[in-house]
Write an enzyme that holds these catalytic residues in place. Sequence first.
Site, PDB file in Angstrom:
ATOM      1  N   GLU A 139       1.369  -0.468  -5.124  1.00 13.94           N
ATOM      2  CA  GLU A 139       0.428   0.608  -5.403  1.00 13.94           C
ATOM      3  C   GLU A 139       1.267   1.892  -5.404  1.00 13.94           C
ATOM      4  OE1 GLU A 139      -3.439   2.972  -3.621  1.00 13.94           O
ATOM      5  OE2 GLU A 139      -1.852   2.209  -2.346  1.00 13.94           O
TER       6      GLU A 139
ATOM      7  N   ASP B 114       0.823  -1.205   0.000  1.00 17.82           N
ATOM      8  CA  ASP B 114       0.000   0.000   0.000  1.00 17.82           C
ATOM      9  C   ASP B 114       0.863   1.263   0.000  1.00 17.82           C
ATOM     10  OD1 ASP B 114      -2.661   1.369   0.472  1.00 17.82           O
ATOM     11  OD2 ASP B 114      -1.605   1.990   2.293  1.00 17.82           O
TER      12      ASP B 114
END
Length: 734
Positions: free
Chosen positions: A463, A410
């Site tokens: 990401e 993330d």
Amino acid sequence: MTETNATLLDHFDRARLVQCRHYAPHDVLGQHLVETSEGRRVLFRTVQPGADAVSVGIGNAAPIAMTNTGDDIFELLTDSAERSESYNFDVTWGEHTTTIADPYNCLPTVGELDLHLIGEGRHERLWEALGARVLTNHEGEPSGVAFSVWAPHAAGVAVIGDFNGWNARQHPMRCLGSTGIWELYIPGVHAGAHYKFAITTGDGNRLDKADPMARLAEPAPATASIVVGPHNYAWQDQDWIAKRQSHDFLHQPMSVYEVHLGSWRKGLSYRELATELVSYVRDKGYTHVELMGVSEHPFEPSWGYQVTSYYAPNNRYGGPDDFRALIDALHAAGIGVIMDWVPGHFPRDEWALARFDGQACYEHPDPRRGDQPDWGTHVFDFGRNEVKNFLVANALYWCHEFHIDGLRVDAVASMLYLDYSRKDGEWLPNIYGGRENLDAVSFLQEMNATVQRDVPGVLTIAEESTSWPGVTKPTHEDGLGFSLKWNMGWMHDTLEYIQRDPIYRGHHHGEITFSMVYAYSENYVLPISHDEVVHGKGTLWSRMPAGSSWDRAAMVRTLLAYMWSHPGKKLLFQGQEFGQVQEWNEGRGVDWGDNEGWEGEFHRGIGALSTKLNELYTSLPALGTGDHSPEGFRWIAADDSHNNVLSYIRRSEDGSQQVACVINFSGTTHENYRIGLPVAGTWREVLNTDHTEYEGAGRGQGDLIAEGPGSHGLSTSAVLEVPAHTARFFVLED
């Protein structure tokens, strides 16, 4: 200090024990040889808060009463000059007496090699050295729990739990040299016990902290850690793991269904999901699931991105073995499991990692690097060996202990840039004066290289929302080393384009074609994730320009077909596979049954199409094997902005198959639309999103016969009808 009887305890040691500041309690508690006027004698000493009486039972002899020397410190000076091999304490509170083994008669449970590797930041199985570990006796029966924790700035650390009344004086821990590791083995404690670490800071404050290495945490709002024994889950996925090690993911189809377990179907446990979710994902044809919020987090609306227990699976849906059963069931169905992993930041909860031992420990000490203003969180100190070790080992932990097939990392951009979301003067440059976080780069490279070496076949997915070069380039070529990267540019451009009224799309044609300029600069995943269907952004359905439900459904079908034919792996968030109307809310769940859900008008057709797209993607090599090679894609017409039409050829990696894709993003049907084709002959229609099977109008169906003159730089051509808001795919017959 209370009045004491005669004692051999030094008053400084007494003060340290009373104040929970003793760094070496084993030196004064337990059994020791001491010099007296009568020669060497064995002394027993124990702390038993609130006890009315304590006696020591040596071997098979009758227990001998000990003396309370004040502060609930009990002593017995024996006549023996030889240490006893075994002894116990009988402790009496009121009318209740219990026999306990002495924790301070045990050797350290963390070895010198463990300490060395932790200090070097190279202990790849850190969970086997730190945390709460159930130990067994010679018969293989549980005998107690070894507790250990890293708290380098602490003045004292104690284990507190439901087994000692949460009293910090009962079980002080010893500090193992200069490592910052505190350790204590407590006999008689078993799996299921609740515990924390009571940390006395350098300025004398007490902090009760959850275990950073806890394997299980209490469900919120409770915050204690829970002892978990060695798992006895009998994995059945040996064939899957063996196959994964040699699987060429880059050149194979990968269609990911992103799931928030708490809201996919409200109230389901891991075991229930192992039936219902697995059946659904298998029937829909996805190759992988991506699980949000796997690591324990106390605040449900954080969706798992405010992690407090990095080694504990989310306890809302069951225990660790229940989570293993879900993964095992997915593997049995041929479905890979990716989990969201959040090493970029952690919350400020005072009972968790923040200021763990009273000072910056896991976070960077300078707030210009250690604080994340966007989310009100702390940023890990990636340059500190022990912190980097904590995170790298955590990545390996999920792969080894839970057979995870991939980690979606993330917010990578927030880690890479020192000025991420910060104003001038709010960030600290690197040693060269730049804004790149060199420590984070080194950490990501080490994590990727270590995971890919230690667990072959496991994917790491970034990401990453910027143009940082070499995200998926190997570390030995100075890249970050990720397997795949989310294509955020494609996502933003596509959603921006698709929500425009069709009459204006022609003026923004470059938004829908620009992705092919950089499509092969990284190994990409095309994501339509949870972030795009929440917080007022709407859903795929509601993003479509105003119109009838039929028009919206047709546009959603066209968008999904475009996505599945575009180079790159696929990811779609729950509910979007059937065009859910209302945006996602973790407290409400997916709309399965009402007229806006799976059973509603036109939504069943979208769902049927998403299933068909997965079938085509996994069965047609032209769509699934050439995702990351320029040879796998050729434009037919990229510049038909007037008609809002895209047309292109997808080729299999070995060149044996070609698929022609024609995408009409306009609200107008083109009845005699000519496209160039590379080979004369029959091109069989394999998809028409306007087919009645998908609740379309059934227009423009049929195969293509390529026999016309050359067009669009290709040797032949064909004329076809392309209905409004429709995609058509054709595969060249042998």
